[in-house]
Design a protein around this motif. Structure first.
Motif, PDB file in Angstrom:
ATOM      1  N   PHE A   1       4.108 -34.831  -1.881  1.00  0.00           N
ATOM      2  CA  PHE A   1       4.428 -34.116  -0.508  1.00  0.00           C
ATOM      3  C   PHE A   1       5.460 -34.872   0.156  1.00  0.00           C
ATOM      4  O   PHE A   1       5.384 -36.095   0.669  1.00  0.00           O
TER       5      PHE A   1
ATOM      6  N   GLU B   1       9.577 -31.487   3.331  1.00  0.00           N
ATOM      7  CA  GLU B   1       9.244 -30.220   3.407  1.00  0.00           C
ATOM      8  C   GLU B   1       7.612 -29.912   3.596  1.00  0.00           C
ATOM      9  O   GLU B   1       7.229 -28.819   4.147  1.00  0.00           O
ATOM     10  N   GLU B   2       6.786 -30.791   3.120  1.00  0.00           N
ATOM     11  CA  GLU B   2       5.306 -30.895   3.206  1.00  0.00           C
ATOM     12  C   GLU B   2       4.911 -31.786   4.317  1.00  0.00           C
ATOM     13  O   GLU B   2       3.668 -32.056   4.214  1.00  0.00           O
TER      14      GLU B   2
ATOM     15  N   TYR C   1      -3.598 -28.076  -1.902  1.00  0.00           N
ATOM     16  CA  TYR C   1      -2.265 -27.887  -1.399  1.00  0.00           C
ATOM     17  C   TYR C   1      -1.224 -28.060  -2.685  1.00  0.00           C
ATOM     18  O   TYR C   1      -0.360 -27.066  -2.723  1.00  0.00           O
ATOM     19  N   ARG C   2      -1.199 -28.926  -3.406  1.00  0.00           N
ATOM     20  CA  ARG C   2      -0.271 -29.033  -4.423  1.00  0.00           C
ATOM     21  C   ARG C   2      -0.462 -27.750  -5.430  1.00  0.00           C
ATOM     22  O   ARG C   2       0.581 -27.336  -5.984  1.00  0.00           O
TER      23      ARG C   2
ATOM     24  N   LYS D   1       0.926 -24.858  -3.923  1.00  0.00           N
ATOM     25  CA  LYS D   1       2.559 -25.097  -3.741  1.00  0.00           C
ATOM     26  C   LYS D   1       3.215 -24.610  -5.097  1.00  0.00           C
ATOM     27  O   LYS D   1       4.223 -23.788  -5.197  1.00  0.00           O
ATOM     28  N   ASN D   2       2.535 -25.020  -6.101  1.00  0.00           N
ATOM     29  CA  ASN D   2       2.935 -24.930  -7.443  1.00  0.00           C
ATOM     30  C   ASN D   2       2.846 -23.296  -7.721  1.00  0.00           C
ATOM     31  O   ASN D   2       3.819 -22.706  -8.291  1.00  0.00           O
TER      32      ASN D   2
ATOM     33  N   PHE E   1       3.037 -20.943  -5.418  1.00  0.00           N
ATOM     34  CA  PHE E   1       4.373 -20.333  -4.774  1.00  0.00           C
ATOM     35  C   PHE E   1       5.552 -20.491  -5.271  1.00  0.00           C
ATOM     36  O   PHE E   1       6.390 -19.460  -5.416  1.00  0.00           O
ATOM     37  N   GLN E   2       5.731 -21.428  -5.935  1.00  0.00           N
ATOM     38  CA  GLN E   2       7.132 -21.820  -6.573  1.00  0.00           C
ATOM     39  C   GLN E   2       7.147 -21.149  -7.825  1.00  0.00           C
ATOM     40  O   GLN E   2       8.447 -20.538  -7.955  1.00  0.00           O
TER      41      GLN E   2
END
Length: 333
Positions: free
Chosen positions: A43, A46-47, A80-81, A84-85, A87-88
């Protein structure tokens, strides 16, 4: 029983006091631990909001046991990680899909063409414009037709064409082609109505032209001004018969038939001589050109000396002398 100033029994007051007392510092997760977990899951700046959420969670759960709170912080960071993955990955897939759509769009643009309905609409608008008495400059008909279509683009199913330069170019080319075809058709009708063995009266000719060119046909009638302009065109045609079959250079090229070839057979060796021979039915021949029957004499007229250019010049001169209103005495005569 001994009572305190609050009126509660002493043991109960002590228990209430202990329930709101912050736990010892040794039972609270340090901010260093939270930052370490956030760093472990990558993080960065941006996080930063996610990192702040982890710190807030630790403060809210200050009454929980240290091992349980630590496991929850780790679990939240992990979630959260993962999100995020996801979403990417989704964003990357969206970009690839958008790129593919862009490629497809460019390929479709290269092969863009008008639909049958759109071509039909263009033809109707062109012919109706040529019939309308306001049309006195026939070589500029494509300009007026393009203006009409632009103003009525939604009604004419052309919204997706305007504001796209490539499609507008294709549309303008189709308008010019249809204007050329329709003007030639009108010229031939005018010629045949006053020249030759199949001439017709003004009333009959107005009915024929209205049925073919006017939107709605002759059923809506032919107005006085429409009739007058047709009469003028007939008289001009009769007095300038030498121009009737003179086409502009661009029309001449489109009217001249090009050479065609019949399907040729494949030569095969003769069984006796071994040389290639071709049956009479397989011989490649160029059929003779068909003779034109409409009186077209060919040639390349000088610019501005074809039939419609002469018509435009005549109307231009008369408009200067007689005015632009059909109601003036000169036009009435």
């Amino acid at each position: 029983m001994t009572r305190t100033l609050s009126g509660l029994p002493a043991p109960l007051a002590l228990r209430c006091h202990n329930s709101v007392t912050p736990p010892p510092a040794s039972d609270v997760l340090s901010s260093t631990f939270v930052d370490g977990v956030a760093n472990r899951f990558g993080f960065g700046e941006e996080e930063q909001e996610i990192r702040n959420c982890l710190h807030d969670y630790v403060q809210i759960g200050s009454g929980l046991s240290k091992p349980f709170l630590a496991s929850q912080v780790f679990h939240m960071a992990f979630q959260y990680r993962v999100m995020k993955n996801m979403f990417q990955a989704s964003n990357h897939g969206t970009q690839k899909l958008q790129s593919m759509f862009n490629d497809i769009y460019l390929r479709l643009e290269d092969n863009f063409s008008l639909t049958k309905d759109q071509e039909s609409i263009i033809r109707v608008v062109v012919q109706d414009h040529l019939f309308h008495p306001s049309c006195v400059f026939f070589n500029l008909a494509h300009v007026e037709v393009e203006k009409t279509l632009r103003e009525s683009q939604e009604h004419c199913q052309l919204v997706h064409i305007f504001k796209n330069p490539n499609r507008e170019r294709i549309l303008l080319s189709a308008i010019k082609t249809q204007c050329r075809v329709s003007k030639n058709a009108l010229r031939e009708l005018l010629r045949d109505s006053v020249i030759g063995d199949n001439t017709s009266t003004l009333d009959d000719f107005c009915h024929v032209v209205a049925n073919r060119f006017k939107r709605g046909g002759a059923g809506f009638g032919v107005g006085v001004i429409e009739r007058a302009r047709i009469a003028i065109l007939r008289r001009f045609t009769h007095e300038n018969q030498h121009l009737v079959n003179v086409l502009p250079l661009e029309d001449e090229r489109s009217a001249t038939p090009g050479p065609t070839r019949s399907r040729a057979g494949t030569p095969r060796p003769d069984s006796r001589t071994g040389t290639p021979s071709t049956d009479s039915t397989e011989t490649t021949t160029r059929p003779p050109k068909r003779r034109r029957t409409d009186g077209y004499t060919g040639g390349r007229p000088q610019k501005g000396h074809d039939y419609w250019s002469a018509v435009d010049s005549w109307f231009k001169a008369k408009l200067l002398d007689w005015g632009s209103s059909w109601s003036t005495p000169q036009w009435q005569e």
